[in-house]
Design a protein around this motif. Structure first.
Motif, PDB file in Angstrom:
ATOM      1  N   ASN A   1      -7.398  -2.266   5.403  1.00 42.04           N
ATOM      2  CA  ASN A   1      -6.453  -2.008   6.492  1.00 42.04           C
ATOM      3  C   ASN A   1      -5.246  -1.193   6.041  1.00 42.04           C
ATOM      4  O   ASN A   1      -4.307  -0.985   6.821  1.00 42.04           O
ATOM      5  CB  ASN A   1      -5.969  -3.338   7.077  1.00 42.04           C
ATOM      6  N   LYS A   2      -5.246  -0.761   4.767  1.00 42.50           N
ATOM      7  CA  LYS A   2      -4.160   0.024   4.194  1.00 42.50           C
ATOM      8  C   LYS A   2      -2.811  -0.682   4.312  1.00 42.50           C
ATOM      9  O   LYS A   2      -1.775  -0.065   4.574  1.00 42.50           O
ATOM     10  CB  LYS A   2      -4.099   1.416   4.829  1.00 42.50           C
ATOM     11  N   GLU A   3      -2.839  -1.993   4.082  1.00 41.92           N
ATOM     12  CA  GLU A   3      -1.606  -2.784   4.078  1.00 41.92           C
ATOM     13  C   GLU A   3      -1.207  -3.132   2.647  1.00 41.92           C
ATOM     14  O   GLU A   3      -0.042  -3.001   2.279  1.00 41.92           O
ATOM     15  CB  GLU A   3      -1.809  -4.063   4.899  1.00 41.92           C
ATOM     16  N   TRP A   4      -2.170  -3.598   1.862  1.00 43.25           N
ATOM     17  CA  TRP A   4      -1.952  -3.879   0.445  1.00 43.25           C
ATOM     18  C   TRP A   4      -2.966  -3.093  -0.376  1.00 43.25           C
ATOM     19  O   TRP A   4      -3.990  -2.640   0.140  1.00 43.25           O
ATOM     20  CB  TRP A   4      -2.125  -5.366   0.139  1.00 43.25           C
ATOM     21  N   ARG A   5      -2.681  -2.995  -1.666  1.00 44.26           N
ATOM     22  CA  ARG A   5      -3.589  -2.327  -2.586  1.00 44.26           C
ATOM     23  C   ARG A   5      -3.869  -3.268  -3.765  1.00 44.26           C
ATOM     24  O   ARG A   5      -2.935  -3.864  -4.328  1.00 44.26           O
ATOM     25  CB  ARG A   5      -2.969  -1.029  -3.096  1.00 44.26           C
ATOM     26  N   VAL A   6      -5.133  -3.415  -4.147  1.00 48.04           N
ATOM     27  CA  VAL A   6      -5.481  -4.228  -5.311  1.00 48.04           C
ATOM     28  C   VAL A   6      -5.205  -3.418  -6.565  1.00 48.04           C
ATOM     29  O   VAL A   6      -5.758  -2.332  -6.749  1.00 48.04           O
ATOM     30  CB  VAL A   6      -6.969  -4.653  -5.282  1.00 48.04           C
TER      31      VAL A   6
ATOM     32  N   TYR B   1       0.821  -1.212   0.000  1.00 51.37           N
ATOM     33  CA  TYR B   1       0.000   0.000   0.000  1.00 51.37           C
ATOM     34  C   TYR B   1       0.856   1.264   0.000  1.00 51.37           C
ATOM     35  O   TYR B   1       0.467   2.295  -0.553  1.00 51.37           O
ATOM     36  CB  TYR B   1      -0.920  -0.008   1.230  1.00 51.37           C
ATOM     37  N   ASN B   2       2.023   1.188   0.610  1.00 49.64           N
ATOM     38  CA  ASN B   2       2.863   2.372   0.768  1.00 49.64           C
ATOM     39  C   ASN B   2       3.847   2.588  -0.376  1.00 49.64           C
ATOM     40  O   ASN B   2       4.612   3.562  -0.356  1.00 49.64           O
ATOM     41  CB  ASN B   2       3.629   2.284   2.095  1.00 49.64           C
TER      42      ASN B   2
END
Length: 322
Positions: free
Chosen positions: A198-203, A120-121
């Motif tokens: 959860n703003k950990e990964w992004r699709v 995500y980052n």
């Protein structure tokens, strides 16, 4: 008195024997069924069917287990640790490598259930941003591995494209992404949605834009099960088809069960239901065009040097499921 006692005891023995034989005749047939991974929503019909007693209605007692990808599922089939495996279409390549099993029915069509996800980052927002990145996949030769290579081929990335890295399931994948060893992961779409919340990964994308025809998932059965207990195979497939029908008619209950099985929020499970439910096969028939794409994928992934005959990979003995 003794004679009367002996006669009464004999009668009771006969009654108990009859009851025992009747129980044995009606006892559920046990099947060891394994899922290639534990966290995919597309595999949750197994859990729904078990919890709702649908497989039991077909005379089956299902012993369920999960693995860390197709390769491990095939190893379990080869070792006679499973009777039936719920795995990927590309897993049929293992049949040509000597695994004593065959696909007995198609379960799911184009890979709408699969997605490419990124940290995500990191500044990864589009397909083009994936070039030169390392993405985790379950195992070599798995569906997730093929999707990464398929994107490279579609984009014309003959060099410095996506590099796929066999990492196994979600726990090691999340750790590898968090520590920067991987840029992302190719896996279940619903997992991506959960981690995106959860703003950990992004699709970044689902996989189906890169595949016109495909058989994403199939059912494998050991050859000795096919030969010796074909009715058990039929009963399982009928139970699955009945489960799909139940799920289509009962969204709320399906969402309730599946959210708990794969440990996602009800909103994510509901989203997965809406997007993925239409792709399930209702008769198990192998789509000829999908089969041809699959066979070509074996060559593209380096799994096989020659395209195998259909009879090596699957049998049509059990389809259409009625």
């Amino acid at each position: 008195m003794t004679r009367n006692f002996n006669i009464a005891a004999l009668r009771w023995a006969v009654v108990l024997l009859v009851v025992s034989l009747g129980y044995q005749a009606n006892a559920a047939e046990k099947l060891r069924v394994g899922k290639a991974v534990p966290f995919a929503w597309t595999f949750t019909p197994l859990d729904v069917g078990m919890q709702m007693g649908i497989f039991a209605k077909h005379g089956l007692e299902v012993e369920a287990s999960s693995f860390g990808g197709d390769a491990r599922l095939q190893q379990a089939l080869a070792a006679d640790s499973l009777d039936i495996g719920v795995g990927s279409g590309p897993g049929m390549a293992f049949m040509a490598k000597g695994v004593p099993a065959k696909a007995v029915a198609a379960m799911y069509g184009v890979p709408r259930n699969m997605a490419v996800m990124a940290d995500y980052n990191k500044p990864i927002r589009t397909i083009d941003d994936l070039r030169g990145k390392k993405l985790g996949v379950t195992t070599v030769g798995s569906l997730t591995d093929w999707i990464g290579k398929r994107i490279n081929a579609q984009k014309g990335w003959t060099s410095n494209g996506i590099t796929t890295v066999p990492i196994g399931g979600m726990q090691p994948a999340r750790a590898a992404v968090k520590t920067g060893q991987l840029d992302g992961y190719i896996g279940a779409l619903e997992t991506g949605y959960e981690l995106e919340e959860n703003k950990e990964w992004r699709v970044i994308t689902s996989a189906d834009p890169f595949v016109d025809h495909f058989i994403t998932h199939v059912f494998f059965a050991r050859e000795d099960l096919i030969a010796k207990r074909p009715e058990a195979v039929r009963a399982f497939l009928k139970g699955w088809v009945d489960t799909i029908a139940f799920m289509k008619a009962n969204k709320d209950k399906t969402v309730e069960i599946t959210a708990k099985v794969i440990n996602v929020s009800p909103s994510v499970a509901a989203r997965a239901y809406d997007e993925q439910m239409p792709i399930f096969s209702t008769d198990g028939v192998f789509d000829p065009k999908g089969v041809e794409v699959l066979k070509q994928s074996f060559i593209e992934m380096g799994l096989l040097k020659e395209i195998p005959d259909n009879k090596v990979m699957f049998t049509t003995e059990f389809v259409p499921v009625k």
